[in-house]
Design a protein around this motif. Sequence first.
Motif, PDB file in Angstrom:
ATOM      1  N   VAL A  39       0.858  -1.183   0.000  1.00  0.00           N
ATOM      2  CA  VAL A  39       0.000   0.000   0.000  1.00  0.00           C
ATOM      3  C   VAL A  39       0.898   1.238   0.000  1.00  0.00           C
ATOM      4  CG1 VAL A  39      -2.047  -1.001   1.061  1.00  0.00           C
ATOM      5  CG2 VAL A  39      -0.242  -0.136   2.515  1.00  0.00           C
ATOM      6  N   SER A  40       0.366   2.329  -0.526  1.00  0.00           N
ATOM      7  CA  SER A  40       1.196   3.524  -0.666  1.00  0.00           C
ATOM      8  C   SER A  40       1.228   4.339   0.620  1.00  0.00           C
ATOM      9  CB  SER A  40       0.644   4.377  -1.795  1.00  0.00           C
ATOM     10  OG  SER A  40      -0.674   4.725  -1.474  1.00  0.00           O
ATOM     11  N   PHE A  41       2.183   5.255   0.687  1.00  0.00           N
ATOM     12  CA  PHE A  41       2.260   6.196   1.809  1.00  0.00           C
ATOM     13  C   PHE A  41       1.218   7.295   1.546  1.00  0.00           C
ATOM     14  CE2 PHE A  41       6.419   4.348   1.457  1.00  0.00           C
ATOM     15  CZ  PHE A  41       6.881   4.226   2.757  1.00  0.00           C
ATOM     16  N   PRO A  42       0.228   7.488   2.370  1.00  0.00           N
ATOM     17  CA  PRO A  42      -0.754   8.544   2.084  1.00  0.00           C
ATOM     18  C   PRO A  42      -0.267   9.909   2.557  1.00  0.00           C
ATOM     19  CG  PRO A  42      -1.448   7.223   3.951  1.00  0.00           C
ATOM     20  CD  PRO A  42      -0.090   6.747   3.574  1.00  0.00           C
ATOM     21  N   PHE A  43       0.771  10.434   1.892  1.00  0.00           N
ATOM     22  CA  PHE A  43       1.353  11.728   2.266  1.00  0.00           C
ATOM     23  C   PHE A  43       0.311  12.844   2.222  1.00  0.00           C
ATOM     24  CE2 PHE A  43       5.325   9.800   0.353  1.00  0.00           C
ATOM     25  CZ  PHE A  43       5.923   9.584   1.572  1.00  0.00           C
ATOM     26  N   ILE A  44      -0.673  12.662   1.352  1.00  0.00           N
ATOM     27  CA  ILE A  44      -1.675  13.696   1.126  1.00  0.00           C
ATOM     28  C   ILE A  44      -2.384  14.081   2.429  1.00  0.00           C
ATOM     29  CG2 ILE A  44      -3.414  11.993   0.384  1.00  0.00           C
ATOM     30  CD1 ILE A  44      -3.154  15.369  -1.222  1.00  0.00           C
ATOM     31  N   LEU A  45      -2.558  13.116   3.331  1.00  0.00           N
ATOM     32  CA  LEU A  45      -3.238  13.404   4.602  1.00  0.00           C
ATOM     33  C   LEU A  45      -2.459  14.427   5.416  1.00  0.00           C
ATOM     34  CD1 LEU A  45      -4.651  10.196   6.314  1.00  0.00           C
ATOM     35  CD2 LEU A  45      -5.860  12.053   5.224  1.00  0.00           C
ATOM     36  N   SER A  46      -1.137  14.233   5.472  1.00  0.00           N
ATOM     37  CA  SER A  46      -0.286  15.162   6.228  1.00  0.00           C
ATOM     38  C   SER A  46      -0.357  16.544   5.600  1.00  0.00           C
ATOM     39  CB  SER A  46       1.164  14.684   6.230  1.00  0.00           C
ATOM     40  OG  SER A  46       1.223  13.328   6.532  1.00  0.00           O
ATOM     41  N   VAL A  47      -0.357  16.590   4.260  1.00  0.00           N
ATOM     42  CA  VAL A  47      -0.379  17.882   3.550  1.00  0.00           C
ATOM     43  C   VAL A  47      -1.708  18.600   3.830  1.00  0.00           C
ATOM     44  CG1 VAL A  47      -0.383  18.954   1.255  1.00  0.00           C
ATOM     45  CG2 VAL A  47       1.214  17.126   1.757  1.00  0.00           C
ATOM     46  N   ILE A  48      -2.808  17.878   3.735  1.00  0.00           N
ATOM     47  CA  ILE A  48      -4.117  18.495   3.991  1.00  0.00           C
ATOM     48  C   ILE A  48      -4.187  18.975   5.443  1.00  0.00           C
ATOM     49  CG2 ILE A  48      -6.621  18.056   4.156  1.00  0.00           C
ATOM     50  CD1 ILE A  48      -6.386  16.248   1.735  1.00  0.00           C
ATOM     51  N   PHE A  49      -3.701  18.143   6.363  1.00  0.00           N
ATOM     52  CA  PHE A  49      -3.755  18.511   7.781  1.00  0.00           C
ATOM     53  C   PHE A  49      -2.949  19.789   8.032  1.00  0.00           C
ATOM     54  CE2 PHE A  49      -2.184  18.258  12.175  1.00  0.00           C
ATOM     55  CZ  PHE A  49      -3.358  18.034  12.865  1.00  0.00           C
ATOM     56  N   TYR A  50      -1.730  19.819   7.490  1.00  0.00           N
ATOM     57  CA  TYR A  50      -0.863  20.976   7.734  1.00  0.00           C
ATOM     58  C   TYR A  50      -1.471  22.253   7.158  1.00  0.00           C
ATOM     59  CZ  TYR A  50       3.148  24.029   7.971  1.00  0.00           C
ATOM     60  OH  TYR A  50       3.961  25.088   8.254  1.00  0.00           O
ATOM     61  N   PHE A  51      -1.876  22.187   5.891  1.00  0.00           N
ATOM     62  CA  PHE A  51      -2.364  23.411   5.247  1.00  0.00           C
ATOM     63  C   PHE A  51      -3.754  23.824   5.738  1.00  0.00           C
ATOM     64  CE2 PHE A  51       0.845  22.392   1.855  1.00  0.00           C
ATOM     65  CZ  PHE A  51       1.660  23.456   2.183  1.00  0.00           C
ATOM     66  N   SER A  52      -4.545  22.871   6.215  1.00  0.00           N
ATOM     67  CA  SER A  52      -5.860  23.264   6.741  1.00  0.00           C
ATOM     68  C   SER A  52      -5.701  24.057   8.042  1.00  0.00           C
ATOM     69  CB  SER A  52      -6.750  22.049   6.951  1.00  0.00           C
ATOM     70  OG  SER A  52      -6.128  21.166   7.828  1.00  0.00           O
ATOM     71  N   ILE A  53      -4.563  23.903   8.691  1.00  0.00           N
ATOM     72  CA  ILE A  53      -4.318  24.693   9.914  1.00  0.00           C
ATOM     73  C   ILE A  53      -3.617  26.009   9.566  1.00  0.00           C
ATOM     74  CG2 ILE A  53      -3.106  24.753  12.139  1.00  0.00           C
ATOM     75  CD1 ILE A  53      -3.389  21.683  12.193  1.00  0.00           C
ATOM     76  N   PHE A  54      -2.572  25.913   8.769  1.00  0.00           N
ATOM     77  CA  PHE A  54      -1.731  27.094   8.565  1.00  0.00           C
ATOM     78  C   PHE A  54      -2.062  27.910   7.316  1.00  0.00           C
ATOM     79  CE2 PHE A  54       0.701  24.201  11.261  1.00  0.00           C
ATOM     80  CZ  PHE A  54       0.917  25.032  12.343  1.00  0.00           C
ATOM     81  N   ARG A  55      -2.689  27.298   6.315  1.00  0.00           N
ATOM     82  CA  ARG A  55      -3.039  28.048   5.098  1.00  0.00           C
ATOM     83  C   ARG A  55      -4.388  27.592   4.552  1.00  0.00           C
ATOM     84  NH1 ARG A  55      -0.071  32.708   3.730  1.00  0.00           N
ATOM     85  NH2 ARG A  55       1.834  32.444   4.902  1.00  0.00           N
ATOM     86  N   SER A  56      -5.401  27.631   5.393  1.00  0.00           N
ATOM     87  CA  SER A  56      -6.697  27.068   4.968  1.00  0.00           C
ATOM     88  C   SER A  56      -7.355  27.867   3.848  1.00  0.00           C
ATOM     89  CB  SER A  56      -7.642  26.972   6.155  1.00  0.00           C
ATOM     90  OG  SER A  56      -7.870  28.247   6.680  1.00  0.00           O
ATOM     91  N   THR A  57      -6.898  29.099   3.641  1.00  0.00           N
ATOM     92  CA  THR A  57      -7.493  29.889   2.550  1.00  0.00           C
ATOM     93  C   THR A  57      -6.939  29.459   1.196  1.00  0.00           C
ATOM     94  OG1 THR A  57      -5.838  31.533   3.070  1.00  0.00           O
ATOM     95  CG2 THR A  57      -8.092  31.975   3.821  1.00  0.00           C
ATOM     96  N   PHE A  58      -5.740  28.872   1.213  1.00  0.00           N
ATOM     97  CA  PHE A  58      -5.104  28.509  -0.060  1.00  0.00           C
ATOM     98  C   PHE A  58      -5.445  27.077  -0.464  1.00  0.00           C
ATOM     99  CE2 PHE A  58      -1.506  31.811   0.452  1.00  0.00           C
ATOM    100  CZ  PHE A  58      -2.423  32.809   0.173  1.00  0.00           C
ATOM    101  N   LEU A  59      -5.189  26.124   0.458  1.00  0.00           N
ATOM    102  CA  LEU A  59      -5.596  24.755   0.133  1.00  0.00           C
ATOM    103  C   LEU A  59      -6.982  24.583   0.761  1.00  0.00           C
ATOM    104  CD1 LEU A  59      -3.859  22.051  -0.981  1.00  0.00           C
ATOM    105  CD2 LEU A  59      -4.754  21.275   1.170  1.00  0.00           C
ATOM    106  N   ASN A  60      -8.000  24.869  -0.001  1.00  0.00           N
ATOM    107  CA  ASN A  60      -9.339  24.916   0.583  1.00  0.00           C
ATOM    108  C   ASN A  60     -10.149  23.650   0.272  1.00  0.00           C
ATOM    109  OD1 ASN A  60      -9.869  25.284  -2.103  1.00  0.00           O
ATOM    110  ND2 ASN A  60     -10.116  27.486  -1.936  1.00  0.00           N
ATOM    111  N   ASN A  61     -11.429  23.731   0.567  1.00  0.00           N
ATOM    112  CA  ASN A  61     -12.321  22.589   0.350  1.00  0.00           C
ATOM    113  C   ASN A  61     -12.360  22.126  -1.090  1.00  0.00           C
ATOM    114  OD1 ASN A  61     -14.165  21.282   2.320  1.00  0.00           O
ATOM    115  ND2 ASN A  61     -14.071  23.369   3.096  1.00  0.00           N
TER     116      ASN A  61
END
Lengths: 169, 285
Positions: A39-61
Amino acid sequence: MSQRLFLWRFLYESLFFICGFCCVLMTMMPFFKIPYYQVSFPFILSVIFYFSIFRSTFLNNLSAFVLGIFSDLLSGEPLGLSAFLYPTFFLIVSLNQKLLIQLTFVQLWGIFSFCAFIYGLILYILFSMISGVVLSGGGLIMQYIFVTLSYPLIAGLCGWLNQKNGDRV
Amino acid sequence: MENKFFRFKRLKAQTIRFAPILFIMIALLTLILGVSHHPRIVSVRTSVLDTTTPLVSFISAPVRWMHGLVDGIGDIVLVYRENGRLRLENASLQTWKNTASQLAFENQEIKKTARYLPVKEVASYTVRVLADNGGTFSKSKIVSGGVDDGFKKGYVAFTHNGLIGRIVETGKNFSRLLLVTDYLSRIPVMVGDKRIVCILSGDNTPYPKLILLPEGAEIKEGDSVVTSGDAGIYPSGLSVGRVDKIDSEGIWVALLETRPHFEFVRVVDFGLGQDILTSVPEDKK
């Protein structure tokens, strides 16, 4: 706002999406696989988590939704599954953004671990419902362990990206 | 004018507030369509496959090269040991050679006597594996060759070790290969000498499980597992693997192909290129 600044801002905003896009593409490569379960490393989860806290206006819904659709289309999993889970994950984290932003790194790591666990649990339930049999959760547990352990690395990279380019906008 | 401006601003604020819920609702609707394998969804999926595969293949080329290099070094290290093993194997095979030629002769005679009709030659292609899906539960690979090359859904795929899966989606130039270990893979099989019919079900581990066994079925470790040909998904008699483990939780099968990575696969057209439902004439549906 000058034209150059506008262009720079647009590129900067796209950068977070491109970052997520690359994470999805990386799951297709044979190198980024957890041995035995493949199975792959789901790096995307970490990226979504980080940016939803620190840059939620840029990486949005919308970005989370598009990345989810793209991930489903590439992986061959039921279309709409990641497109449902990523925005939900994003929504839950961004709703608590004000609280989370005050926490220390280690505390955030713990919260991420908890969120990833809930994500995995929902994923497991949905897949078991779709397939109609109780599936082995071994691969999912391995994925959870790897994504939790790799969080500092991904958060560090996202932080660097955020700081490096954020100063110029 | 001002009123209009404020109304627009309020509308925008409301849209932003409800956007997450909207996206989640759209995703749920898409999920329902996706699970039902709506033809439109399948066509979108194959279009994305055609567009993104060259990019993924290009990016993963250095990784593939590195894998080849590591395998090559591994082969050099093991060459002496492998040579010794092959010598021993060759010696034992020499004794089997005589037996085999005797059996081949007998087989030919029996076929003549029984007026046996041979199975028709099947078309096969060797294709390259370009990408791995890496999903948590789904196990599939993207291979070169699509509709333009005459590929159809239902082609069966093998490596030199044995059966690995079948083609489930065909794009213009690329196809998706569903592995036997995928969580949606269900293969009607026959087990052992008694030919017990059951289903081989992928469960997200390298060892698929046997399900829907008949009451009192006698299966033991080491029994061979071959396709039964039921449901027209796979032709009858293809060897899949052997029963590996039996315990209170179930019966697991060790597949013939155990390697997670393989660069080339052979896809064979057994004439199973269509879904069962679509192959039924319109008036009989």
